[in-house]
Every structure is written in structure tokens, then in C-alpha cells.
Scaffold this motif. Structure first.
Motif, PDB file in Angstrom:
ATOM      1  N   PRO A 245       0.758  -1.107  -0.106  1.00  0.00           N
ATOM      2  CA  PRO A 245      -0.043   0.086   0.004  1.00  0.00           C
ATOM      3  C   PRO A 245       0.827   1.382   0.026  1.00  0.00           C
ATOM      4  O   PRO A 245       0.363   2.101  -0.609  1.00  0.00           O
ATOM      5  CB  PRO A 245      -0.724  -0.015   1.330  1.00  0.00           C
ATOM      6  N   ALA A 246       2.070   1.193   0.750  1.00  0.00           N
ATOM      7  CA  ALA A 246       2.496   2.490   0.968  1.00  0.00           C
ATOM      8  C   ALA A 246       3.147   3.117  -0.585  1.00  0.00           C
ATOM      9  O   ALA A 246       3.555   4.009  -1.016  1.00  0.00           O
ATOM     10  CB  ALA A 246       3.975   2.161   1.746  1.00  0.00           C
ATOM     11  N   GLY A 247       3.769   1.844  -1.568  1.00  0.00           N
ATOM     12  CA  GLY A 247       4.462   2.128  -2.721  1.00  0.00           C
ATOM     13  C   GLY A 247       3.255   2.593  -3.740  1.00  0.00           C
ATOM     14  O   GLY A 247       3.454   3.725  -4.666  1.00  0.00           O
ATOM     15  N   LEU A 248       2.095   2.097  -3.517  1.00  0.00           N
ATOM     16  CA  LEU A 248       0.990   2.241  -4.571  1.00  0.00           C
ATOM     17  C   LEU A 248       0.512   3.751  -4.176  1.00  0.00           C
ATOM     18  O   LEU A 248       0.264   4.553  -5.171  1.00  0.00           O
ATOM     19  CB  LEU A 248      -0.200   1.210  -4.440  1.00  0.00           C
ATOM     20  N   LEU A 249       0.437   4.110  -2.830  1.00  0.00           N
ATOM     21  CA  LEU A 249       0.081   5.481  -2.618  1.00  0.00           C
ATOM     22  C   LEU A 249       1.023   6.601  -3.207  1.00  0.00           C
ATOM     23  O   LEU A 249       0.453   7.577  -3.414  1.00  0.00           O
ATOM     24  CB  LEU A 249      -0.002   5.447  -0.944  1.00  0.00           C
ATOM     25  N   ALA A 250       2.297   6.233  -2.950  1.00  0.00           N
ATOM     26  CA  ALA A 250       3.253   7.258  -3.471  1.00  0.00           C
ATOM     27  C   ALA A 250       3.100   7.440  -4.852  1.00  0.00           C
ATOM     28  O   ALA A 250       3.120   8.600  -5.330  1.00  0.00           O
ATOM     29  CB  ALA A 250       4.770   6.922  -3.258  1.00  0.00           C
ATOM     30  N   ALA A 251       2.997   6.153  -5.413  1.00  0.00           N
ATOM     31  CA  ALA A 251       2.817   6.370  -6.946  1.00  0.00           C
ATOM     32  C   ALA A 251       1.661   7.112  -7.632  1.00  0.00           C
ATOM     33  O   ALA A 251       1.386   7.997  -8.522  1.00  0.00           O
ATOM     34  CB  ALA A 251       2.708   4.887  -7.727  1.00  0.00           C
ATOM     35  N   VAL A 252       0.501   6.822  -6.892  1.00  0.00           N
ATOM     36  CA  VAL A 252      -0.792   7.578  -7.037  1.00  0.00           C
ATOM     37  C   VAL A 252      -0.478   9.017  -6.893  1.00  0.00           C
ATOM     38  O   VAL A 252      -1.011   9.781  -7.348  1.00  0.00           O
ATOM     39  CB  VAL A 252      -1.810   6.995  -6.207  1.00  0.00           C
TER      40      VAL A 252
END
Length: 519
Positions: A245-252
Motif C-alpha cells: 500500500p505504501a508504494g502504491l500510495l506514493a505512485a498515485v
């Protein structure tokens, strides 16, 4: 195609290229000062490679902290380049350059005496901020000072040699210093050099600015940082830990900020970035090629110096000397760059340069597991020639793909792709190499807990932990060195393939005549 270039307002300073004048001794001396500045920036991006074993021992840095020490500088620099380029146009390129030189020297002093790995990472961020004030100014000043087209191409070749040669020169400088001093000396050396640059720029470089520059758009500046930094962090984080989730949130967050940034630039009368530049295939293709090239080069270079020390067993100075062929080759390109570009054209010259560099990486991949130095030297010469020529050709392609009045914005974007490529190369290829190293390790269950953790963390930490542990430790250390070399061979092959892809893009997308580039 209808031109959208605005007419020059009354009272504005005409583009220097409208009145070409042959440069004299003062202009070439000014180029020397500018090239010295960009050389030092490039050196600072790679000088730490040889110091990694020493600072790991002194600061107790983990493998994750080592990666951040390597790429925090480039992350900060890449995130701020566009904003600083606009600021330079507003307050004066020479003025911002002088501010950046002073700031870079001060941050170097902080880094030299960092007591912890976290402190050093913070100092590297400050160096990146200061470096961001220098990078956009140097090339735009070169563009302003050299108004004759032939002399400008030669000046760009010298400037590019400073960038490419500096990146390769970093390990030699680091090795020489580490042979006699502690790891902080690789930062202390910046102080006298920056003093020379400060005095030379103040005396020789003329001031230039955009007399009709719009007020600095802080919102766009924040959005540009929010679009770049989270993306790089997301890639680095995902490469190390997998999708979460942390990586996806940063990408978004990065994508969202980029979309808002682009929409805002389209509505501003004087945007921070002229996004219409990307409608030009030659411009977009050159930026993409530059990003791929630096990605492949920097990711490999970051671990090659450790390979020479930890696997080949060379002391820092000897390791630096063994990387010298790449440095000399990248500088020697200046002699032939202008003639080669004139004969082949920019697109074909860039493609040919990348093919040479890819061949060099292929040679390195074949000989990294073998004894002897001749094969390594041949590979390094090919890489140096190819990368040095690619720097010159890509810079010439960027400036040739846009009208003269847009050269400043184009240069800032080009330099951003360079630093972003450095950061991503260290993050992705570096993380991949660590994973390959760990996968190739033998069974470590017979080692004590601290030693087992040290070997699994990195070869530098494992070398220290296994020193004096007897036959078992020697056997495991030899296996760890083999695992490190195997990882280097695979990453070298991957980097070579990336350069082949970049060469194909350059051949197909970037025109080899200046008129075609602008169309």
C-alpha cells in the motif's frame, strides 16, 4: 505548422544567437569555470562509490542507508531542477550560480563531518538542493555566451566532457583521497574547488536573465517536486519490498500531482515548464534516451568500484586508477565529437555512441568473473567513449529540437532526466544487484548471528565481520565474492540491453539534420 512563438516584447534583450559573434579568450575562460562546476557536480555523484566500505565501517550504515546515501543527492537535485531553472531566469543565472556554489561548499563541510548515516543522508540532500541551483545555470550560460553555432557545439562538447568525465573521475578522486585520509575527505576536497569556481564565475561570466520573466510560481514548483520525488521513492520501495500500500500510495500521489501540474502549465501565460515541447518527437525521444542511458550507466558504476575493492582486492587508490580508462576515453571524445556529429548527424551519432557503450558493458559482463585487467580496461574504454559521445550528442539534440527562445526550459528538462536517471539507476539496478548477491550466498547457518546478518546485508559488512574467522569464514567470504561478481555480470548485461533499446530509439526518433529536428 503554425508557429506559437511569441514576438519579442519591446525592450527585451535579443537572443544572442540572433547576432552571432566569435568567442574570444575571456569566453573560453568562462567556459572553463562553468565546466569545472559541472565536473565537480558529476564527481560528487560518484565519488562516494569507493568510500562505501570505509563509511559503512565508520558509521555502521546498513545496505538500505548506503543506497540512500548514494541516491538522496540525485533525488533532491532532480526534484528541484525545473524550479531552479525558472528562478535563474528571474533573478539572474550568474547570481543563482554564485549562490549555489557557496551553498554547495557549505553542505560539503556538513557532509564531511557527519556523525551518523542519517546525518550524512541529510547532508547529501542539502548538496542536491545546492546542486539544483547550479545545473540549470551552467548550460544556459554556455548557450548565451557562445553565439556562433560552430563554437557553441564545441563548447557543448567541452561542457559534456566535464559531466561525463566527472562521473567517471569520481572513483579516481575518491581512491586518491581514501589512500591517505578518512572518507570525509571526498567532501572536503569540494571546498577549494568551489572557491576557484566562485572567483572565476564572479570575474569572467556575464550576467543574463529573462527581462520579461513572470513571477515565480510557487504552486507549480511544489507540484513539480510532488510529481517527481514520490515516484522515485515508490520505484525504489517497490523494487526492494514488493508491491504494498505504501508504494502504491506514493505512485498515485505522484501521478495525481503530475496531472495537476500539466493542467496548470497549460493555463498559465508563462508556465514553469512549456509542456508543448513534448509534442516534438525529437525532443521527447532525446529525453527518453538520456534517461535510459544514465539509468544504465550510473546503476552499474555505483557498484563497480565496490567490485574492484571487495572482489578484486584492490585498495581505494588502485581501484580508482583501474577506472581511469573510462575517464580518459570520455574526455577524449571532445576531439572528435563535433566532427562526428557533423558527419553522421545528431540522431545517428547518438545511436552509434550508445552501441559502443553497450558493447563495452558486454565486455565487462564477460570478464568480471575472470582474472586479469586487460578485459576490464577494454570494456571501460568502450563505455567511456560511448557515454562521453552520448552526452554531447543528446545535449546537442535537445537544443536542436526546440527554437532558441525555448532552450532554457529544454535544458532544465534534459538535466532533470539526467539526475532522475542517476537516482533510478542506483535504486533499481542497485536493489537488483543486492537481491542477486543475496540469492547467490551459500548456507550461512553455521555462522554466529551477527556475522550471518552482516554477510546477508552486504559484501562490505560481511568482509569486516568475517575477518580473522578462520577457514570457514574464508570459504564463505570467497563464495560471497563470487555471488557479488555474478550479480555484477547480470546487471551489466541488463544495462547493455537498455543501451541497445536507447540506441534504437535514437536511430528511429531523433533526426540527424537540424531542420528535421525542429520539425
Amino acid at each position: 505548422m503554425t508557429s506559437t512563438t511569441p514576438s519579442r516584447p519591446a525592450g527585451a534583450t535579443p537572443d544572442a544567437a540572433d547576432r552571432p559573434v566569435r568567442a574570444g579568450a575571456r569566453q573560453w575562460a568562462a567556459l572553463g569555470a562553468l565546466t569545472l562546476a559541472v565536473t565537480l557536480l558529476a564527481v560528487d555523484g560518484t565519488v562516494l562509490a569507493l568510500a562505501i566500505p570505509a563509511l559503512t565501517a565508520d558509521l555502521g550504515a546498513t545496505s538500505t542507508e548506503v543506497l540512500w546515501i548514494g541516491d538522496a543527492y540525485s533525488f533532491a537535485l532532480a526534484g528541484l531542477l525545473i524550479s531552479m531553472g525558472t528562478l535563474a531566469d528571474r533573478i539572474g543565472r550568474k547570481r543563482l550560480l554564485l549562490i549555489g556554489v557557496a551553498g554547495f561548499g557549505s553542505a560539503s563541510l556538513v557532509a564531511a563531518f557527519a556523525p551518523t548515516a542519517g546525518w550524512l543522508i541529510a547532508a547529501r540532500i542539502l548538496l542536491g538542493v545546492a546542486g539544483a541551483t547550479l545545473m540549470p545555470s551552467t548550460l544556459s550560460i554556455v548557450r548565451n555566451v557562445f553565439t556562433d553555432a560552430a563554437q557553441r557545439t564545441r563548447a557543448i562538447a567541452v561542457w559534456s566532457a566535464g559531466a561525463s568525465g566527472g562521473a567517471a573521475l569520481g572513483p579516481l578522486v575518491g581512491g586518491t583521497l581514501l589512500e591517505h585520509y578518512w572518507w570525509g575527505s571526498v567532501f572536503v576536497i569540494n571546498l577549494p574547488i568551489m572557491l576557484v569556481v566562485l572567483i572565476s564565475v564572479a570575474l569572467l561570466v556575464p550576467e543574463s536573465r529573462n527581462p520579461t520573466a513572470a513571477p515565480f510560481d510557487l504552486v507549480s514548483a511544489v507540484l513539480s517536486v510532488a510529481a517527481i520525488v514520490p515516484l522515485v521513492w515508490a520505484v525504489k520501495h517497490t523494487a526492494k519490498t514488493g508491491v504494498d500500500p505504501a508504494g502504491l500510495l506514493a505512485a498515485v500521489l505522484s501521478v495525481g500531482a503530475a496531472l495537476v501540474f500539466v493542467r496548470r502549465q497549460r493555463t498559465l501565460r508563462t508556465p514553469l515548464v512549456d509542456v508543448t515541447l513534448f509534442a516534438r518527437p525529437a525532443f521527447t525521444g532525446t529525453i527518453l534516451v538520456s534517461l535510459i542511458t544514465i539509468f544504465a550507466f550510473s546503476g552499474l558504476l555505483f557498484f563497480f568500484s565496490q567490485y574492484l575493492q571487495l572482489v578484486r582486492g584492490h585498495p581505494p587508490l588502485q581501484a580508482g586508477l583501474r577506472e581511469l580508462p573510462a575517464t580518459l576515453a570520455s574526455i577524449a571524445v571532445v576531439v572528435v565529437a563535433v566532427r562526428l556529429i557533423a558527419r553522421l548527424g545528431v540522431g545517428r551519432a547518438l545511436a552509434a555512441a550508445l552501441l559502443v557503450a553497450a558493447a563495452g558493458l558486454g565486455v565487462l559482463a564477460m570478464v568480471e568473473g575472470a582474472a586479469g585487467y586487460t578485459g576490464l580496461a577494454v570494456g571501460l574504454v568502450l563505455v567511456g567513449l560511448g557515454i562521453g559521445m552520448a552526452f554531447t550528442a543528446s545535449t546537442d539534440a535537445v537544443l536542436g529540437a526546440v527554437p532558441r527562445e525555448r532552450a532554457g526550459a529544454a535544458s532544465a528538462i534534459s538535466e532533470m532526466s539526467y539526475e532522475l536517471g542517476v537516482a533510478l539507476g542506483i535504486a533499481l539496478l542497485g536493489t537488483l544487484h543486492i537481491a542477486l548477491y543475496r540469492a547467490g550466498l551459500p548456507d550461512l547457518s553455521g555462522l554466529p548471528g551477527p556475522a550471518r546478518e552482516a554477510v546477508a546485508d552486504s559484501l562490505a559488512a560481511g568482509t569486516r565481520a568475517l575477518a580473522g574467522t578462520g577457514e570457514q569464514g574464508t570459504r564463505i567470504l570467497d563464495a560471497a565474492r563470487d555471488a557479488f561478481a555474478h550479480g555484477m555480470r547480470i546487471t551489466s548485461v541488463i544495462a547493455a540491453v537498455l543501451l541497445l533499446v536507447a540506441a534504437l530509439i535514437a536511430w528511429k526518433v531523433i533526426p540527424s539534420d537540424r531542420r528535421g529536428a525542429r520539425e
